[in-house]
Design a protein around this motif. Structure first.
Motif, mmCIF file in Angstrom:
data_model
loop_
_atom_site.group_PDB
_atom_site.id
_atom_site.type_symbol
_atom_site.label_atom_id
_atom_site.label_comp_id
_atom_site.label_asym_id
_atom_site.label_seq_id
_atom_site.Cartn_x
_atom_site.Cartn_y
_atom_site.Cartn_z
ATOM 1 N N ILE A 296 45.714 106.327 12.636
ATOM 2 C CA ILE A 296 46.379 105.029 12.736
ATOM 3 C C ILE A 296 46.553 104.692 14.216
ATOM 4 N N ASN A 297 46.055 103.525 14.618
ATOM 5 C CA ASN A 297 46.084 103.110 16.021
ATOM 6 C C ASN A 297 46.985 101.896 16.227
ATOM 7 N N ASP A 298 47.453 101.743 17.446
ATOM 8 C CA ASP A 298 48.158 100.513 17.818
ATOM 9 C C ASP A 298 47.152 99.372 17.878
ATOM 10 N N TYR A 299 47.616 98.156 17.594
ATOM 11 C CA TYR A 299 46.706 97.003 17.610
ATOM 12 C C TYR A 299 47.247 95.918 18.534
ATOM 13 N N GLU A 300 46.371 95.370 19.328
ATOM 14 C CA GLU A 300 46.700 94.228 20.181
ATOM 15 C C GLU A 300 45.672 93.129 19.944
#
Length: 313
Positions: free
Chosen positions: A69-73
């Protein structure tokens, strides 16, 4: 040409006889009874028995990979990973057999169907043998953080007992101990559903004598003490199994039980009747019946199974 005449009242062992032993039917009856009775058919993954052909086979089991799970921008784009499903090999390296004779006189005089009666008993005895085999194996494969006097992958301070210092179970502390078992699984992020714990008969008795008699603890109108069924407790489905591994502790000199708790995904189990034969008895009038049951068991997720080493206090 007509076959030989059979005397009136003499048992018929032909393939069309209702009293004869038909191997495929008999083995089907036994494996059906086995799966209905063995506790480990309830708490383990049993999807692979159809792949078994003989002792020495192996079954390749694909495990579920963990997705990152990754951070999203916004505008940052996405990076696609390639999940790899590793394989676990389930070895069909365990086997149990039985063999007995059916005398023509016994068959003729019996007022019950021997095939049904003896398949029922064979299933019961096979269940006991397999339960004991898996019980003696499973607790040795748990993650180090899910057993011992300092269990808990996060806390490291939960006492589940160890050789020389078993947990003494009384009706006053049994509920606390079961909650501790649940906490060990919580710290491993084990899902709430499909959890189980297996209790020996003596511990089940203490549970019924404890505050569990208060129906409000179970969240319903009928207590386990009144209806005789344990059911669910702190997300565990509770099973009574008197076939778990037992040992006399070297320090306390008391009998201790290796109690297993966990999640259904932790253990896989497969069993199959691979041989079932009926042969003419060369030394008497009647039939010889023999069967071979092969099976395998493997802990495929040690983090989802725990071990409580306990004695009666």
């Amino acid at each position: 040409m007509a076959g030989p005449t059979r005397a009136v009242g003499h048992p018929d062992y032909s393939s069309t006889s209702a009293s004869g032993f038909i191997p495929s039917v008999w083995s089907g009856k036994m494996i059906e009874k086995l799966y209905a009775r063995t506790a480990f058919a309830e708490v383990a993954n049993t999807d692979y028995e159809g792949a078994i052909k003989a002792h020495g086979d192996s079954v390749q089991i694909r495990t579920t990979p963990s997705i990152v799970i990754n951070d999203y921008e916004v505008g940052g784009g996405l990076t696609y990973e390639k999940p790899v499903s590793s394989k676990v090999e389930l070895q069909i390296d365990q086997a149990k057999s039985f063999s007995f004779e059916v005398n023509n006189v016994d068959e003729h005089q019996a007022d019950i169907k021997l095939m049904n009666n003896w398949s029922d008993d064979a299933g019961q005895q096979m269940k006991i043998a397999i339960d004991k085999n898996i019980s003696a194996y499973a607790y040795t494969e748990v993650a180090a953080e899910n057993a011992g006097a300092a269990a808990g992958v996060e806390s490291g301070n939960i006492n589940l007992g160890a050789a020389g210092a078993p947990v003494s179970i009384t009706k006053a502390n049994i509920l606390d101990v079961l909650v501790d078992c649940g906490t060990v699984l919580d710290e491993q992020n084990v899902p709430d559903e499909n959890r189980y714990i297996m209790l020996p008969a003596w511990m089940n008795g203490m549970l019924k004598k404890s505050d569990l008699r208060d129906a409000s603890i179970m969240g319903d109108a009928t207590s386990a003490f009144r209806n005789g069924k344990i059911g669910m407790l702190d997300r565990f489905t509770v099973y009574v199994n008197n076939n778990m591994s037992k040992v006399v502790d070297g320090t306390t000199a008391k009998q201790c039980t290796n109690i297993i708790f966990g999640h259904k995904k932790a253990l896989t189990f497969a069993s199959q009747m691979t041989e079932m034969d009926t042969l003419p008895n060369p030394n008497d009038f009647g039939q010889l019946v023999r069967g071979l049951n092969v099976f395998g068991r493997k802990v495929i997720d040690p983090n989802a199974i725990g071990h409580l080493y306990a004695q009666a206090g």
